[in-house]
Motif scaffolding. Sequence first.
Motif, mmCIF file in Angstrom:
data_model
loop_
_atom_site.group_PDB
_atom_site.id
_atom_site.type_symbol
_atom_site.label_atom_id
_atom_site.label_comp_id
_atom_site.label_asym_id
_atom_site.label_seq_id
_atom_site.Cartn_x
_atom_site.Cartn_y
_atom_site.Cartn_z
ATOM 1 N N LYS A 9 0.946 -1.262 -0.016
ATOM 2 C CA LYS A 9 0.031 0.095 -0.018
ATOM 3 C C LYS A 9 0.784 1.155 -0.035
ATOM 4 N N ARG A 10 2.012 1.242 0.725
ATOM 5 C CA ARG A 10 2.950 2.501 0.808
ATOM 6 C C ARG A 10 3.456 2.580 -0.605
ATOM 7 N N ALA A 11 3.852 1.493 -1.376
ATOM 8 C CA ALA A 11 4.377 1.575 -2.538
ATOM 9 C C ALA A 11 3.564 2.291 -3.547
ATOM 10 N N SER A 32 0.432 24.464 -6.861
ATOM 11 C CA SER A 32 -0.591 25.597 -6.385
ATOM 12 C C SER A 32 -0.937 25.284 -4.676
ATOM 13 N N ALA A 33 -1.602 25.837 -3.968
ATOM 14 C CA ALA A 33 -1.769 25.676 -2.760
ATOM 15 C C ALA A 33 -2.732 24.463 -2.490
ATOM 16 N N GLU A 34 -3.713 24.608 -3.324
ATOM 17 C CA GLU A 34 -4.707 23.256 -3.138
ATOM 18 C C GLU A 34 -3.927 22.036 -3.546
ATOM 19 N N ASP A 35 -3.044 22.075 -4.734
ATOM 20 C CA ASP A 35 -2.352 20.744 -4.841
ATOM 21 C C ASP A 35 -1.166 20.527 -3.725
ATOM 22 N N SER A 36 -0.605 21.422 -3.235
ATOM 23 C CA SER A 36 0.582 21.141 -2.293
ATOM 24 C C SER A 36 -0.196 20.459 -0.744
ATOM 25 N N ALA A 37 -1.519 20.836 -0.736
ATOM 26 C CA ALA A 37 -2.337 20.325 0.502
ATOM 27 C C ALA A 37 -2.671 18.855 0.101
ATOM 28 N N VAL A 38 -2.875 18.570 -1.056
ATOM 29 C CA VAL A 38 -3.093 17.293 -1.506
ATOM 30 C C VAL A 38 -2.027 16.488 -1.341
ATOM 31 N N TYR A 39 -0.930 16.934 -1.771
ATOM 32 C CA TYR A 39 0.505 16.174 -1.694
ATOM 33 C C TYR A 39 0.919 15.988 -0.355
ATOM 34 N N ALA A 40 0.642 16.887 0.457
ATOM 35 C CA ALA A 40 0.916 16.844 2.139
ATOM 36 C C ALA A 40 0.168 15.851 2.352
ATOM 37 N N GLY A 41 -0.942 15.700 2.054
ATOM 38 C CA GLY A 41 -1.937 14.364 2.602
ATOM 39 C C GLY A 41 -1.350 13.237 2.366
ATOM 40 N N MET A 42 -0.973 12.899 0.968
ATOM 41 C CA MET A 42 -0.409 11.735 0.413
ATOM 42 C C MET A 42 1.089 11.574 1.466
ATOM 43 N N GLU A 43 1.753 12.503 1.558
ATOM 44 C CA GLU A 43 3.241 12.362 2.270
ATOM 45 C C GLU A 43 2.710 11.854 3.743
ATOM 46 N N LYS A 44 1.723 12.476 4.260
ATOM 47 C CA LYS A 44 1.541 12.096 5.619
ATOM 48 C C LYS A 44 1.055 10.760 5.640
ATOM 49 N N ILE A 46 1.985 8.133 3.724
ATOM 50 C CA ILE A 46 3.300 7.388 3.543
ATOM 51 C C ILE A 46 3.992 7.442 4.949
ATOM 52 N N GLU A 47 4.086 8.449 5.718
ATOM 53 C CA GLU A 47 4.798 8.592 7.070
ATOM 54 C C GLU A 47 3.962 7.647 7.976
ATOM 55 N N ASP A 48 2.595 7.739 7.894
ATOM 56 C CA ASP A 48 1.698 7.002 8.775
ATOM 57 C C ASP A 48 2.181 5.373 8.600
ATOM 58 N N THR A 50 4.556 4.130 6.907
ATOM 59 C CA THR A 50 5.923 3.711 7.272
ATOM 60 C C THR A 50 6.079 3.358 9.048
ATOM 61 N N ALA A 51 5.429 4.210 9.648
ATOM 62 C CA ALA A 51 5.324 4.072 11.186
ATOM 63 C C ALA A 51 4.828 2.994 11.535
ATOM 64 N N ALA A 52 3.706 2.367 10.885
ATOM 65 C CA ALA A 52 3.085 1.048 11.150
ATOM 66 C C ALA A 52 3.696 -0.099 10.833
ATOM 67 N N ILE A 53 4.302 0.197 9.549
ATOM 68 C CA ILE A 53 5.353 -1.103 9.243
ATOM 69 C C ILE A 53 6.530 -1.243 10.276
ATOM 70 N N ASP A 54 7.100 -0.180 10.886
ATOM 71 C CA ASP A 54 8.125 -0.424 11.857
ATOM 72 C C ASP A 54 7.426 -0.865 13.089
ATOM 73 N N ARG A 55 6.483 -0.431 13.371
ATOM 74 C CA ARG A 55 5.871 -0.796 14.627
ATOM 75 C C ARG A 55 5.410 -2.359 14.661
ATOM 76 N N GLN A 56 4.789 -2.903 13.329
ATOM 77 C CA GLN A 56 4.569 -4.121 13.253
ATOM 78 C C GLN A 56 5.850 -5.089 13.387
ATOM 79 N N GLN A 57 7.186 -4.694 12.762
ATOM 80 C CA GLN A 57 8.162 -5.288 12.622
ATOM 81 C C GLN A 57 8.803 -5.384 14.003
ATOM 82 N N ARG A 58 8.514 -4.450 14.820
ATOM 83 C CA ARG A 58 9.094 -4.417 16.229
ATOM 84 C C ARG A 58 8.438 -5.361 16.983
#
Length: 390
Positions: A9-11, A32-44, A46-48, A50-58
Amino acid sequence: MKIKDLIEKRAKVWEAAKNFVDTHEDENGVLSAEDSAVYAGMEKEIEDLTAAIDRQQRAEQREAELNRPVNSPLTGKPYMAPEGKEKTGRSSDEYRKAMLNALRSNFRQVSNVLQEGVDADGGYLVPDEYDRRLIDVLEEENIMRRLATRITTSGEHKINIAAAKPAAAWIEEGGALTFGDAKFEQKILDAHKLHVAVKVTEELLYDNAFNLENYIIVQFGKALANAEEDAFLNGNGTGKPTGIFDGTGGGHLLTTLTAALKSDDMLDLVYGLKRPYRKNASFIMNDATLPSLRKLKDNNGAYIWQPAYQAGEPDRILGYKVETSAYAPKDGIAFGDYSYYNIGDRGSRSFKQLNELFAGNGMIGFVAKERVDGKLVLPEAVQIMKLKAD
């Protein structure tokens, strides 16, 4: 959700984010400001993930450790061990069992077999089986013990280094020979003392249902590993090991940036390292440095950060593995072959019990100690890039 599903899913989210940027950037590469907000959501997202993958691996690693049987089942007929191969001293089963019984009984049932481990202070050397399992915990928690070269020393350990080598030269027929000198240097691994102490209530100590052995090993191992990793990365050599980021005894300082980090800077860092060291090289950086790196692109518009697509595989930048540590400085990135960082373990780790210190509180104290040193024997094997201060 399983780790494999999270990674897939992250990929997919990452590919969608890249496509979104490529299709929504204007001719100046600005969203644009609107597109930046959409991309920030996608990046968030991905970070979530990644954190979930690390948590399950631990969690899987802890589950495997906790499910490991303390005693192996009997699967064959008893037999007599061949002469000369019986475990003796601190390696014997009797010593290991007596050590555990002594811990649970506040060292009131010390038998003759335990006398082999008594030191001048009344401390008890850890049985060989305990020591190896403590090393396992240190390796899991400490990236430098996994990347560096480890040496067991019995005293001051000297490492010889070829500082200058003879060079070949062309001469005319009948010309005079030129002689070069081979010069050598030495690095010395000493021993700095590191300890960790815990308090255990008498109720827990005497309760057979409490996995005392696993508790002490895991807690001591994590505490020692954290202190070691901090020193192996940032230590100044005074009372502790010398870290790879140290300004004097650490890696070679390639450059100090005066502007924001760019993809070209990462290329300079990679190719600033001599070719022989690049074969086994990897990055070490703080987790806080990753967000800015993940946004960088090369001259073809491709992201230089490449997320792992399989469980257990590290992320990569420009094709090289990325190791992150909470103890790595936020204003620096290291790139190099860390096998040239030597860790010297002076003998075995030791346990020590504190009988009277916490007696009034109904608690027993335990201390684990080790003597260790670490040095980068070839500074040119690791290149350091300092980032612009915020």
